[in-house]
Design a protein around this motif. Structure first.
Motif, short mmCIF file in Angstrom:
data_model
loop_
_atom_site.label_atom_id
_atom_site.label_comp_id
_atom_site.label_asym_id
_atom_site.label_seq_id
_atom_site.Cartn_x
_atom_site.Cartn_y
_atom_site.Cartn_z
N GLU A 49 0.85 -1.20 0.00
CA GLU A 49 0.00 0.00 0.00
C GLU A 49 0.88 1.25 0.00
O GLU A 49 0.59 2.23 -0.70
CB GLU A 49 -0.93 -0.01 1.22
N PRO A 55 -5.13 1.75 -0.42
CA PRO A 55 -5.35 0.79 0.67
C PRO A 55 -5.67 -0.62 0.17
O PRO A 55 -6.30 -0.78 -0.88
CB PRO A 55 -6.58 1.34 1.41
N PHE A 56 -5.26 -1.59 0.94
CA PHE A 56 -5.63 -2.99 0.72
C PHE A 56 -5.37 -3.49 -0.71
O PHE A 56 -6.28 -3.98 -1.37
CB PHE A 56 -7.10 -3.22 1.13
N HIS A 156 -9.74 -8.45 10.83
CA HIS A 156 -8.91 -7.84 9.80
C HIS A 156 -8.50 -8.94 8.82
O HIS A 156 -8.15 -10.05 9.25
CB HIS A 156 -7.66 -7.23 10.46
N1 URA Z 1 -3.83 -3.53 6.26
C1 URA Z 1 -4.55 -2.44 6.58
O1 URA Z 1 -5.03 -2.30 7.70
N2 URA Z 1 -4.73 -1.52 5.65
C2 URA Z 1 -4.26 -1.61 4.42
O2 URA Z 1 -4.49 -0.72 3.63
C3 URA Z 1 -3.51 -2.76 4.10
C4 URA Z 1 -3.31 -3.71 5.04
#
Ligand code: URA
Length: 188
Positions: A49, A55-56, A156
């Motif tokens: 990222e 993000p993600f 998560h």
């Molecule tokens: N983990 C997270 O919390 N956020 C991200 O953007 C990537 C991995």
């Protein structure tokens, strides 16, 4: 607080409110539909990222994307952001001062998106949004409501990579989200 995205994004461009600014390649602000009904909040950027500024997008994000596809959530329809916008070293949990410096950006994002449901991804998101006394183990999958916004804590996605057994619960939680969204005709 800013009442428009341009000013908010500009205000964060050269942020040096905390020590995470020293190690960052990119600020990872947020991605998705800025008028989404559903918002996802993670912890903070990892290496991928940080490199891409989105993000993600790393392994955890790819796993989340697969679950989205399986359940019928369109990643482009939701908004995704993190508690902190810069990568903590070695992906450690963000420290209190780092969160304190960053949280107003997220608050401003929530105000501008104005989501109906916020999915809290993992303990860091849950504790920093709802309070330190909250526990992801006890509260995942349980929907609550505060000031007209529904909150759904879940694992998560990185936790699923460490413990396969959490995948089923993550899936159940996203199914619950999808059912509510369908019932209420939300954009998902
Ligand atoms: N983990 C997270 O919390 N956020 C991200 O953007 C990537 C991995």
């Amino acid at each position: 607080m800013f009442d428009n995205w341009e000013e908010l994004e500009k205000s964060i461009e050269s942020c040096n409110k905390c020590k995470l600014n020293k190690g960052r390649t990119n600020i990872v602000f947020g991605v998705g539909n800025k008028n989404a009904d559903i918002m996802f909040i993670g912890e903070g950027p990892g290496a991928d990222e940080d490199k891409e500024g989105i993000p993600f997008v790393g392994k955890a994000g790819q796993l989340m994307d697969k679950a989205f596809i399986g359940i019928g959530i369109n990643r482009d329809n939701v908004y995704i952001a993190n508690i902190v916008k810069c990568r903590p070293p070695q992906n450690r949990v963000p420290e209190k001062d780092e969160v304190a410096g960053c949280l107003n950006y997220l608050r401003n994002q929530v105000i501008l998106v104005n989501p109906k449901i916020i999915v809290l991804l993992g303990s860091t998101a849950l504790k920093n949004i709802m309070g330190d006394e909250h526990s992801i183990t006890k509260e995942r999958g349980i929907l609550t409501e505060k000031k007209d916004i529904k909150y759904l804590p879940t694992w998560h996605p990185a936790a699923l990579l460490r413990d396969e057994s959490k995948k089923i619960e993550f899936w159940q939680d996203l199914k619950l989200l999808k059912n509510i969204a369908d019932e209420q005709k939300l954009l998902i």
